[in-house]
Each structure stands twice: as C-alpha cells, then as structure tokens.
Design a protein around this motif. Sequence first.
Motif, PDB file in Angstrom:
ATOM      1  N   ASP A 100       0.814  -1.212   0.000  1.00  0.00           N
ATOM      2  CA  ASP A 100       0.000   0.000   0.000  1.00  0.00           C
ATOM      3  C   ASP A 100       0.852   1.270   0.000  1.00  0.00           C
ATOM      4  N   GLY A 101       2.173   1.102  -0.141  1.00  0.00           N
ATOM      5  CA  GLY A 101       3.048   2.255  -0.211  1.00  0.00           C
ATOM      6  C   GLY A 101       3.399   2.872   1.130  1.00  0.00           C
ATOM      7  N   ALA A 102       3.101   2.157   2.217  1.00  0.00           N
ATOM      8  CA  ALA A 102       3.431   2.655   3.553  1.00  0.00           C
ATOM      9  C   ALA A 102       3.721   1.464   4.460  1.00  0.00           C
ATOM     10  N   LEU A 103       4.491   1.718   5.513  1.00  0.00           N
ATOM     11  CA  LEU A 103       4.790   0.669   6.490  1.00  0.00           C
ATOM     12  C   LEU A 103       3.886   0.854   7.707  1.00  0.00           C
ATOM     13  N   LYS A 104       2.904  -0.024   7.832  1.00  0.00           N
ATOM     14  CA  LYS A 104       2.056   0.035   9.015  1.00  0.00           C
ATOM     15  C   LYS A 104       2.860  -0.428  10.223  1.00  0.00           C
ATOM     16  N   PRO A 105       2.353  -0.242  11.440  1.00  0.00           N
ATOM     17  CA  PRO A 105       3.159  -0.535  12.633  1.00  0.00           C
ATOM     18  C   PRO A 105       3.790  -1.921  12.647  1.00  0.00           C
ATOM     19  N   GLN A 106       3.020  -2.955  12.221  1.00  0.00           N
ATOM     20  CA  GLN A 106       3.577  -4.315  12.223  1.00  0.00           C
ATOM     21  C   GLN A 106       4.721  -4.445  11.232  1.00  0.00           C
ATOM     22  N   GLU A 107       4.597  -3.802  10.077  1.00  0.00           N
ATOM     23  CA  GLU A 107       5.638  -3.879   9.052  1.00  0.00           C
ATOM     24  C   GLU A 107       6.887  -3.108   9.477  1.00  0.00           C
ATOM     25  N   LEU A 108       6.683  -1.934  10.078  1.00  0.00           N
ATOM     26  CA  LEU A 108       7.815  -1.140  10.557  1.00  0.00           C
ATOM     27  C   LEU A 108       8.521  -1.862  11.704  1.00  0.00           C
ATOM     28  N   ASP A 109       7.743  -2.508  12.548  1.00  0.00           N
ATOM     29  CA  ASP A 109       8.309  -3.295  13.642  1.00  0.00           C
ATOM     30  C   ASP A 109       9.199  -4.402  13.086  1.00  0.00           C
ATOM     31  N   ALA A 110       8.730  -5.087  12.028  1.00  0.00           N
ATOM     32  CA  ALA A 110       9.512  -6.161  11.417  1.00  0.00           C
ATOM     33  C   ALA A 110      10.811  -5.623  10.820  1.00  0.00           C
ATOM     34  N   PHE A 111      10.731  -4.448  10.204  1.00  0.00           N
ATOM     35  CA  PHE A 111      11.928  -3.831   9.623  1.00  0.00           C
ATOM     36  C   PHE A 111      12.945  -3.491  10.704  1.00  0.00           C
ATOM     37  N   ILE A 112      12.489  -2.866  11.781  1.00  0.00           N
ATOM     38  CA  ILE A 112      13.403  -2.452  12.850  1.00  0.00           C
ATOM     39  C   ILE A 112      14.029  -3.662  13.524  1.00  0.00           C
ATOM     40  N   PHE A 113      13.224  -4.706  13.735  1.00  0.00           N
ATOM     41  CA  PHE A 113      13.766  -5.911  14.367  1.00  0.00           C
ATOM     42  C   PHE A 113      14.803  -6.574  13.464  1.00  0.00           C
ATOM     43  N   ALA A 114      14.526  -6.597  12.153  1.00  0.00           N
ATOM     44  CA  ALA A 114      15.446  -7.242  11.202  1.00  0.00           C
ATOM     45  C   ALA A 114      16.766  -6.499  11.100  1.00  0.00           C
ATOM     46  N   THR A 115      16.732  -5.177  11.253  1.00  0.00           N
ATOM     47  CA  THR A 115      17.951  -4.390  11.067  1.00  0.00           C
ATOM     48  C   THR A 115      18.643  -4.039  12.376  1.00  0.00           C
ATOM     49  N   ASN A 116      17.897  -4.083  13.491  1.00  0.00           N
ATOM     50  CA  ASN A 116      18.471  -3.642  14.761  1.00  0.00           C
ATOM     51  C   ASN A 116      18.437  -4.723  15.836  1.00  0.00           C
TER      52      ASN A 116
END
Length: 320
Positions: free
Chosen positions: A258-274
């Motif tokens: 949908d062209g945006a990172l909803k909270p669950q998606e952003l959470d997954a990104f932060i966990f994967a990178t940090n």
Amino acid sequence: MVARIETFPATVYEHLANALEPSDLIALASTSKALYQTLMSNSVWKSKSAHDFGDLFHIYKLLTESAGLELAPDLAPKLGKEPTDWRQFYIRKNAMIDDTDNDALVSQADKEFNEAQDYLKTFQSDGNITVLSRVASKMLWILDVFPTHAGCYYVLAFILYVLNRLEDALFPLQIGRRVDPTFEPVDGNNRNLLFRKTVIDDWELGLLELEEEITRILSGYKGAGGDEVPLVDSSGMLSVTLAEVLNEIFDSFDKDKDGALKPQELDAFIFATNGTRPPPQFSRQMAQRFGSNARGWLSRDGFLVKFILLFWGSLGVDTF
C-alpha cells in the motif's frame, strides 16, 4: 621429486578426509604414525563433520546471533556449543543416522518441510518474526537427523535473506547446493512454491537463483571496478543506486503493497535491522517526524527522508 603424502598441506588432508568413508579414512591413517596424527586430528574431523552433516552449529549461530531469532529452547543444548572432540561427535552422529528408518525419515521430513512452507505464508501477510523463528527451528530439527535435505537449507537461507543477512544466507545455500545440486523449491504436487521474490519481484528462486540474487545485491553496493558508489548526489539527496536499494528494502517489508509501512511492518523492519522491538508509540512518532500517509503510517518518501537525515546526521550536520 616425488612428494610424500605426509608432507601435503593441511587443506589437502581435509579434502581427502571429506571424500573418504570413515572406515577408509581410519584405514589410511593406520598406514603411518604421521598420517595417523594428522588424519585423526580434531580439525580434520571437524571439517568432515561439517561436510557430511552440514555445519548446523554455525547456522545456529547465524540465526541466533546475527539474525537475532529466538529459536526453540531444546536446540541450544544440541547446537549452541561446538563439540570438543569432533571424532567422537562424528561417530555418534553417524551411528544415529544409520539407525534411523531412512524411508520413514524422508517421508516425515518432506511432510514437515511442506508444512513449514505453508506456515511461512503467514509471514508474507503479517510480517510476524516469530513465524521465522518457528520455521527455522523446524528446519534445524529436520537437518539434525536428515542432514542432506537441501530444501531445509534453502528455507534457512531464505529466512536470513528476508532478514537482510545477505552474506550469512550464502552459507546454508552453498551447503544445500552441495548436498543436492538439482534441488528446486517445489512441493509434493510439483507446483511452484511459496518462495517467490515478494521481497524483490515475483519470480521463483531455486538454490542457485537465490545465491545469484544475493550476490547481485551485495555487488550492487559497489560500482564498476569495485569503486564505492556515492551515498548522496551533488545536491545532497540520495544517490540513484542507494535509492534503488532502499526502495527494494521498503518493498520487501511493505507486505500489503500500500506504499506505507504500518506498525507491524515497521516493527519487522526495525527488528530485522536492529535486533530489538520498538515501543508501541515509536511507529507513529517516526511517521509523524519523517512523513506519513493519511492513516499515520510511515510513507515511502518518509522512509527515504529518514535515511537522508541519518546520513547527514552521521557527519555532524544539523538536519533541523
């Protein structure tokens, strides 16, 4: 001048040991005292164990320490610490596999492998990292008793790939290609499987294709001739190359496209990178700071702005 076998480099002994059956290796070692000392060494049997059974100890370390996954607790006693006596480990492991009903094991391994693939589909829809932990644990359980199941190595490599551990992902991929160079990710009905490049495009990847794709991405961080590609252009904006990489990363976590990172998606990104989980309010604060859509979720432009500000901030430039 003829070289004596006792004078060969250590790597030659390791390759020789990997190629021989254990009984033949011991028979060769018994032909001379020097060969016995070399071929019965811990390093040779460690190499042979990794070659014949897959280096699950290192894969476990990649998954837990590099990728930050929390695997099943009963795996830690098995794989959390390397053996001190690799020859004894090899003997026990070999005996355990020989005592197993191979036909029944293959059938059960294939069944669990297919179930794991279905389970991974839920990660594609909601980005829940615990799914990856459970699937990775299942793959390690299978490989512990069936170390030649190429599909399990593929899944583990795919998990590391999704978590942006690209160089780490090459390790299980190479083992998988060695144990079964013909493997392709297909299920029992011979249909193309889940492992589509939802994180990149929409085409199926086999072992070789996934390895080539990872290598392409890694090499994409460098320009022609190995020169580093500039992170920003002359106007201070992201370079074309870096923007392409960041857009690719964004697309891999934007599961609903949908062209945006909803909270669950952003959470997954932060966990994967940090490797850590952000507090609940963090997603909205980040979106408000860098750029959000109408629902308050981090937009693609906001995602890119974040990296621009991080870059200039790392140089000590006031970005506000």
